[in-house]
Design a protein around this motif. Structure first.
Motif, PDB file in Angstrom:
ATOM      1  N   THR A 126       5.827   1.340  13.639  1.00 41.05           N
ATOM      2  CA  THR A 126       5.889   0.224  12.698  1.00 41.05           C
ATOM      3  C   THR A 126       7.168   0.398  11.866  1.00 41.05           C
ATOM      4  N   PRO A 127       7.586  -0.648  11.124  1.00 40.24           N
ATOM      5  CA  PRO A 127       8.813  -0.494  10.321  1.00 40.24           C
ATOM      6  C   PRO A 127       8.601   0.351   9.056  1.00 40.24           C
ATOM      7  N   ASN A 128       7.398   0.860   8.821  1.00 34.33           N
ATOM      8  CA  ASN A 128       7.087   1.582   7.591  1.00 34.33           C
ATOM      9  C   ASN A 128       6.871   3.078   7.878  1.00 34.33           C
ATOM     10  N   ASP A 129       7.760   3.920   7.355  1.00 30.91           N
ATOM     11  CA  ASP A 129       7.677   5.368   7.586  1.00 30.91           C
ATOM     12  C   ASP A 129       6.315   5.946   7.184  1.00 30.91           C
ATOM     13  N   ASP A 130       5.830   5.532   6.006  1.00 27.86           N
ATOM     14  CA  ASP A 130       4.572   6.099   5.508  1.00 27.86           C
ATOM     15  C   ASP A 130       3.410   5.761   6.447  1.00 27.86           C
ATOM     16  N   VAL A 131       3.382   4.509   6.906  1.00 29.51           N
ATOM     17  CA  VAL A 131       2.321   4.096   7.833  1.00 29.51           C
ATOM     18  C   VAL A 131       2.417   4.927   9.110  1.00 29.51           C
ATOM     19  N   ASN A 132       3.629   5.129   9.602  1.00 30.93           N
ATOM     20  CA  ASN A 132       3.801   5.882  10.843  1.00 30.93           C
ATOM     21  C   ASN A 132       3.350   7.334  10.696  1.00 30.93           C
ATOM     22  N   ILE A 133       3.675   7.932   9.550  1.00 31.81           N
ATOM     23  CA  ILE A 133       3.278   9.322   9.319  1.00 31.81           C
ATOM     24  C   ILE A 133       1.759   9.442   9.245  1.00 31.81           C
ATOM     25  N   VAL A 134       1.145   8.547   8.460  1.00 34.97           N
ATOM     26  CA  VAL A 134      -0.311   8.601   8.303  1.00 34.97           C
ATOM     27  C   VAL A 134      -0.995   8.350   9.651  1.00 34.97           C
ATOM     28  N   ALA A 135      -0.523   7.350  10.372  1.00 37.94           N
ATOM     29  CA  ALA A 135      -1.118   7.031  11.679  1.00 37.94           C
ATOM     30  C   ALA A 135      -0.985   8.216  12.632  1.00 37.94           C
ATOM     31  N   ALA A 136       0.182   8.848  12.627  1.00 41.42           N
ATOM     32  CA  ALA A 136       0.416   9.968  13.546  1.00 41.42           C
ATOM     33  C   ALA A 136      -0.483  11.149  13.197  1.00 41.42           C
ATOM     34  N   ARG A 137      -0.599  11.436  11.911  1.00 35.13           N
ATOM     35  CA  ARG A 137      -1.452  12.567  11.506  1.00 35.13           C
ATOM     36  C   ARG A 137      -2.920  12.305  11.856  1.00 35.13           C
ATOM     37  N   THR A 148      -0.108   1.953  -3.123  1.00 27.54           N
ATOM     38  CA  THR A 148      -0.102   1.819  -1.662  1.00 27.54           C
ATOM     39  C   THR A 148      -0.822   3.013  -1.041  1.00 27.54           C
ATOM     40  N   ASP A 149      -1.848   2.732  -0.249  1.00 25.04           N
ATOM     41  CA  ASP A 149      -2.667   3.810   0.294  1.00 25.04           C
ATOM     42  C   ASP A 149      -1.906   4.747   1.228  1.00 25.04           C
ATOM     43  N   GLU A 150      -1.055   4.170   2.103  1.00 29.94           N
ATOM     44  CA  GLU A 150      -0.360   5.056   3.038  1.00 29.94           C
ATOM     45  C   GLU A 150       0.617   5.977   2.297  1.00 29.94           C
ATOM     46  N   THR A 151       1.195   5.460   1.198  1.00 29.68           N
ATOM     47  CA  THR A 151       2.083   6.299   0.395  1.00 29.68           C
ATOM     48  C   THR A 151       1.281   7.436  -0.238  1.00 29.68           C
ATOM     49  N   ASN A 152       0.115   7.114  -0.780  1.00 29.56           N
ATOM     50  CA  ASN A 152      -0.722   8.155  -1.375  1.00 29.56           C
ATOM     51  C   ASN A 152      -1.087   9.220  -0.346  1.00 29.56           C
ATOM     52  N   LEU A 153      -1.348   8.793   0.880  1.00 33.10           N
ATOM     53  CA  LEU A 153      -1.745   9.752   1.921  1.00 33.10           C
ATOM     54  C   LEU A 153      -0.578  10.628   2.368  1.00 33.10           C
ATOM     55  N   ARG A 167      -4.917  21.746  -5.802  1.00 34.55           N
ATOM     56  CA  ARG A 167      -5.895  20.670  -5.936  1.00 34.55           C
ATOM     57  C   ARG A 167      -5.154  19.338  -5.804  1.00 34.55           C
ATOM     58  N   VAL A 168      -5.688  18.483  -4.953  1.00 32.50           N
ATOM     59  CA  VAL A 168      -5.014  17.211  -4.675  1.00 32.50           C
ATOM     60  C   VAL A 168      -6.006  16.061  -4.861  1.00 32.50           C
ATOM     61  N   VAL A 169      -5.624  15.115  -5.705  1.00 34.79           N
ATOM     62  CA  VAL A 169      -6.488  13.972  -6.011  1.00 34.79           C
ATOM     63  C   VAL A 169      -5.746  12.695  -5.641  1.00 34.79           C
ATOM     64  N   ALA A 170      -6.450  11.718  -5.058  1.00 29.99           N
ATOM     65  CA  ALA A 170      -5.766  10.486  -4.670  1.00 29.99           C
ATOM     66  C   ALA A 170      -6.585   9.259  -5.022  1.00 29.99           C
ATOM     67  N   ARG A 171      -5.850   8.179  -5.242  1.00 30.36           N
ATOM     68  CA  ARG A 171      -6.470   6.888  -5.522  1.00 30.36           C
ATOM     69  C   ARG A 171      -6.539   6.072  -4.239  1.00 30.36           C
ATOM     70  N   VAL A 172      -7.714   5.515  -3.985  1.00 35.86           N
ATOM     71  CA  VAL A 172      -7.884   4.612  -2.845  1.00 35.86           C
ATOM     72  C   VAL A 172      -7.756   3.189  -3.388  1.00 35.86           C
ATOM     73  N   ASN A 173      -6.776   2.445  -2.916  1.00 34.45           N
ATOM     74  CA  ASN A 173      -6.584   1.078  -3.403  1.00 34.45           C
ATOM     75  C   ASN A 173      -7.492   0.091  -2.689  1.00 34.45           C
ATOM     76  N   ASN A 174      -7.491   0.186  -1.370  1.00 42.60           N
ATOM     77  CA  ASN A 174      -8.305  -0.727  -0.563  1.00 42.60           C
ATOM     78  C   ASN A 174      -9.517   0.041  -0.037  1.00 42.60           C
ATOM     79  N   PRO A 175     -10.738  -0.364  -0.428  1.00 42.90           N
ATOM     80  CA  PRO A 175     -11.927   0.398  -0.017  1.00 42.90           C
ATOM     81  C   PRO A 175     -12.030   0.587   1.501  1.00 42.90           C
ATOM     82  N   HIS A 176     -11.430  -0.329   2.266  1.00 42.65           N
ATOM     83  CA  HIS A 176     -11.480  -0.179   3.730  1.00 42.65           C
ATOM     84  C   HIS A 176     -10.679   1.028   4.210  1.00 42.65           C
TER      85      HIS A 176
END
Lengths: 214, 151
Positions: free
Chosen positions: A73-84, B76-81, B95-104
């Motif tokens: 995808t064009p989003n690095d963060d999405v790609n990293i999360v998806a890959a992990r 942004t959830d993927e950024t948090n992850l 210790r790592v804490v994160a916010r879930v923005n979209n419940p899905h």
């Protein structure tokens, strides 16, 4: 091989097309139906419209039964999360993520995600094309080893391949000759017009340049 | 305690203010320059850094190695992850804490992704609101299934 491609970007379309033509079972996912419409009519794989991090979408794409996954995808963060997730939660054996950020790419490589940084590739390739060099970098293997191409210097014609081997530093892994590429024996001899494919340890490139010039 | 907060929006800045009151050392990383001014007002005692929380070099420069807790509260959830993965697996944050923005997306916030505690704002709020609403009068249920579900 069953391959799941996340993201129907230009790279996603091209990858899907090539793998489909090669006879692989391809599934491609993108949230935008308009993006999926870019696939050629000849594409024989499966297309799914949905968010690439949506569990239901991934399950519908049979992620658990895939042999490989490419997150492009064009989003690095999405790609990293998806890959992990693919690697760790769904146990997909082979996973590659495309990244734009060169800084992150190296780090994720260390964290066990195979990454392809199109930015770094582009920079390297353009630099090569702009500054002609005898040694052409082909790829980096990890961080300490380079795969390079070089024309055979005339002075090495008739010499054995072992003349260009330094244990731990450099080795000729393949030779292209008359349109054919083969793996040489240490006693094979170089011929005029050979193109050499070498692996070189980082830091030993200068040594190789010296050897090729003598 | 040293706390590193990534995301200096409404949640991050409010949290920073709260933690500072409790006497913690707080560092905030925020990517939007426009949010920096507000941040300096709401959390004047915090160390504020402008940049991306998914940039490993910035995290290192901000002292992620010293943090007792890393909190990823961007919108942004993927950024948090990505932040939680980096914090845990590249920088060994305790210790790592994160916010879930979209419940899905809550299914992804697991220890595999470096998350110890995931706070699902929408889910919490929805449950709290649901609790304030009186239950409907008892209704006759359909015939109980014979198999049962064991629970």
């Amino acid at each position: 091989m069953r391959v799941l491609i996340l993201g129907c970007s230009r790279i996603g379309v091209g990858l899907a097309q090539r793998l489909d033509l090669a006879g692989h079972t391809v599934t491609i996912v993108d949230p935008e139906p308009a993006a999926l419409a870019r696939l050629p009519a000849s594409f024989g794989g499966r297309q799914l419209s949905g968010h690439v991090l949506d569990r239901r979408v991934l399950e519908e794409a049979s992620i658990e039964h895939q042999d490989a996954l490419a997150a492009v995808t064009p989003n690095d963060d999405v790609n990293i999360v998806a890959a992990r997730l693919a690697r760790l939660a769904f146990h997909v054996p082979r996973v590659v993520a495309r990244l734009y950020s060169p800084r992150a790419a190296t780090l994720y490589q260390q964290l066990g995600i195979q990454t392809v940084c199109t930015t770094t590739w582009g920079i390297n390739r353009i630099t090569e094309l702009l500054s002609y060099a005898e040694l052409e970098p082909v790829a980096s293997i990890g961080t300490g080893v380079e795969l390079l191409d070089a024309p055979l210097p005339p002075l090495l014609v008739g010499r054995p391949v072992s003349a260009l081997a330094r244990p731990g530093e450099l080795q000729v892994v393949a030779i292209s000759r008359d349109g054919r590429t083969f793996l040489p024996h240490p006693e094979s001899r170089f011929e005029s017009g050979d193109r050499l494919h070498l692996v070189v340890a980082a830091g030993a490139t200068d040594h190789l340049v010296d050897l090729l010039r003598h | 305690m040293r706390i590193m907060i990534i995301g200096g929006g409404a949640v991050g800045s409010y949290l920073a203010g709260l933690l500072l009151q409790q006497g913690h050392h707080v560092t905030i990383i925020e990517i939007r320059e426009t949010a920096m001014a507000t941040l300096r007002l709401t959390a004047p005692g915090a160390q504020c850094l402008l940049g991306s929380g998914t940039d490993p070099e910035l995290l290192e420069a901000a002292g992620v190695h010293l943090a007792d807790t890393v909190v990823a509260v961007t919108g942004t959830d993927e950024t948090n992850l990505v932040i939680t993965s980096l914090a845990r697996f590249a920088f060994d944050a305790p210790r790592v804490v994160a916010r879930v923005n979209n419940p899905h997306n809550s299914w992804m916030f697991t220890p595999t992704m470096g998350v110890d505690f995931a706070l699902n704002q929408a889910d919490l709020l929805a449950h709290l609101i649901a609790e304030t609403i009186p239950s409907p009068p008892a209704q006759r249920l359909s015939e109980p299934s014979t198999g049962g579900d064991g629970g």
